[in-house]
Enzyme design. Structure first.
Site, PDB file in Angstrom:
ATOM      1  CG  ASP A  66      -2.293   0.589   0.929  1.00  0.00           C
ATOM      2  OD1 ASP A  66      -2.369   1.827   0.883  1.00  0.00           O
ATOM      3  OD2 ASP A  66      -3.255  -0.165   0.741  1.00  0.00           O
TER       4      ASP A  66
ATOM      5  CG  HIS B 142      -5.218   4.049   1.395  1.00  0.00           C
ATOM      6  ND1 HIS B 142      -4.815   2.834   0.881  1.00  0.00           N
ATOM      7  CD2 HIS B 142      -6.493   4.224   0.974  1.00  0.00           C
ATOM      8  CE1 HIS B 142      -5.803   2.298   0.166  1.00  0.00           C
ATOM      9  NE2 HIS B 142      -6.832   3.116   0.213  1.00  0.00           N
TER      10      HIS B 142
ATOM     11  CB  SER C 152      -9.224   1.037  -0.600  1.00  0.00           C
ATOM     12  OG  SER C 152      -8.601   1.621  -1.696  1.00  0.00           O
TER      13      SER C 152
END
Length: 544
Positions: free
Chosen positions: A179, A219, A400
């Protein structure tokens, strides 16, 4: 005078074109050290990785051999060439330089071909002058009676709690999360459980070439939380006892083809370490330089560098779970790379308030070559996880988060049935989904049902009727009794194995005291082996 100005303008335009920095992949012809590495596999793969190959009967091959170091050194010393990444699987380097400097690399006899990221430039190979090759806008003791709190919906909708109730919580399964960053995973209370249990095995920042992976964009930390987060009475991830490698391949400040190459590097590292599952909540279709953009026709699973890398990753025995993309309401509304890869389990987003509904932003299939994508769906609207401030939130939106939620449940399933291959597990996940008979271009086969899969696989364990000694009851809670139905058997050796094949108990049981205490065993499915008079018989035992 006007003619002179025109000539000067054309000259500087051509000069500018030649001087412009381009990205390209340079592919090599061979690997001279192939025999050396194949004879000493521990030089390129860990024992855990080799064990996975043995378990699933996957042979070592050319792709496992590292890129030839002498070739790398020669290109590294070439004027005007900068090496940014490498891939052993594709036997290639990602380089930057002018078009002229990159094209000149074909003068080396070990360079097979060059593929420019800029689609206005022709990719070239030996004996050819103009052959074209073809988002982020986007341990032993485990808990099985979780209070999922706000995260109940995203687990229960897939019946993932059935795996947890049977003591399959990801223990022993390794997941690589690739990521954009994992800040505060080393400090937030919500990750304390996996830190204290040493479940974070390592990681790397491929963007900055740094061993500090607790950095970058939050994230990745939020993605990780949907699998591994734990806040008592508030939230539990889908595989809270799995082990993790955390890799950064996404540079959040730019969008470039280099990120594809860094992802492939990370996937290769995951394979070498023996990782079982890779979750990727990234996707690529457009870049800062529009010349590098992919078209829908490129979403065929064979064109994007990252998609080709993902396909090889699957061939090594790993399961790849990837977000489908969040382009559902855009002009480009298709899945992005590497979700277009044939073997990647690409995940769309749904939400549920009693009824499953697709999230409008979730990207559509099919792929350019007509394959169904996404494959399946999971909660990706009003999802629950840990936000950038370390708080439990139920406001996660995006494929996601659908992807890791599913990846965690798959880890629990694979823990329960490790003899199943990656292809078998992914196929079972698809076939269990609620739209399997009527798939759609935005939900794929729909939301998987892990209770269905669990029950199917449990039934595959053969039942053997025992003639001389009968254990009962089954399922059993605390005490397992034995009925001796013949005078020729007065005692029996009782061995209990878990589904990983590990012995958890061994003792003799006799007619005088035909009871075995198993209260210490966690809930789950076991194999009970009875040995007597040179005979061995095995049955399935369910501990309630």
């Amino acid at each position: 005078m006007k003619k002179t100005l025109l000539i000067l303008t054309l000259f500087f335009s051509v000069f500018s074109l030649k001087a412009q920095t381009e990205d390209a992949w340079v592919y090599f012809t061979d690997k001279p050290s192939e025999k050396e590495f194949l004879s000493s596999p521990l030089k390129m793969l860990t024992q855990r990785s080799l064990d996975r190959r043995i378990r699933y009967n996957i042979s070592l091959d050319f792709k496992d051999i590292p890129v030839e170091e002498s070739y790398v050194l020669q290109l590294k010393t070439t004027e005007g060439i900068k090496i940014l990444a490498r891939s052993k699987w594709l036997n290639a380097l990602h380089v930057q330089g002018s078009q002229e400097a990159i094209t000149s690399l074909l003068d080396n006899n070990f360079v097979a071909s060059i593929q420019f990221a800029n689609k206005s430039l022709s990719s070239i190979e030996k004996g050819s002058t103009s052959k074209k090759t073809v988002s982020k806008k986007n341990k032993f003791e485990v808990l099985t009676d979780f209070d999922y709190g706000k995260g109940a919906t995203q687990i229960n909708i897939m019946k993932g709690e059935v795996l947890h109730e049977n003591n399959f919580t990801g223990e022993g399964v390794q997941i690589a999360v690739i990521d954009g960053g994992f800040p505060n995973v080393d400090t937030f209370l919500s990750f304390e459980r996996i830190r204290n249990n040493n479940q974070i095995l390592g990681g790397y920042d491929f963007v900055n070439r740094d061993s500090n992976f607790y950095t970058g964009d939050s994230h990745g930390a939020t993605v990780l939380s949907t699998i591994a987060g734990y806040v008592e009475d508030e939230f539990v991830g889908t595989a809270p006892d799995a082990h993790f490698y955390l890799f950064i391949s996404e540079d959040v400040d730019i969008e470039s083809p280099l990120e594809e190459s860094l992802w492939v590097e990370a996937a290769e590292k995951a394979d070498s370490l023996g990782v079982d599952i890779i979750n990727t909540s990234l996707g690529y279709s457009t870049f800062d330089n529009p010349d590098y953009d992919y078209t829908y026709e490129d979403m065929d699973g064979n064109t994007a560098f990252i998609s080709r890398g993902a396909e090889i990753a699957f061939s090594r025995g790993m399961i790849l779970v990837n977000s489908a993309g969040n382009e559902g309401t855009d002009a480009w509304h298709y899945v992005t790379a590497p979700a277009d890869s044939k073997s990647v389990l690409s995940v769309g987003a749904v939400y549920s308030f009693g009824v499953i509904a697709v999230a409008p932003f979730s990207s559509f299939g099919p792929t350019a070559d007509g394959r169904l994508k996404p494959d399946v769906s999971a909660i990706g609207a009003f999802g629950t996880g840990i936000d950038a401030s370390g708080n439990v939130t139920r406001s996660l939106f995006g494929t996601s988060f659908a992807s890791p939620i599913l990846a965690g449940s798959i880890a629990c399933l694979w823990q329960a049935f490790p003899q199943k291959t990656n292809a078998e597990i992914t196929q079972l996940v698809k076939e269990s989904a609620h739209l399997y008979l009527n798939p759609t271009d935005q939900q794929g086969y729909g939301v998987p049902n892990f209770e269905t899969i669990f029950n199917i696989l449990i039934e595959e364990i053969p039942e053997i009727e025992l003639e001389n000694v009968q254990p009962f009851p089954n399922p059993v809670e605390n005490e397992l009794n034995f009925k001796f139905s013949t005078s020729t058997v007065s005692e029996v050796e009782v061995v209990i194995y878990n589904l990983l094949g590990q012995m958890v108990s061994k003792e003799m049981v006799s007619k005088l005291y035909p009871v075995k205490d198993i209260s210490y065993l966690a809930k789950g499915v076991y194999l009970l082996q009875l040995s007597y008079n040179n005979q061995k018989q095995t049955i399935k035992l369910i501990k309630k």
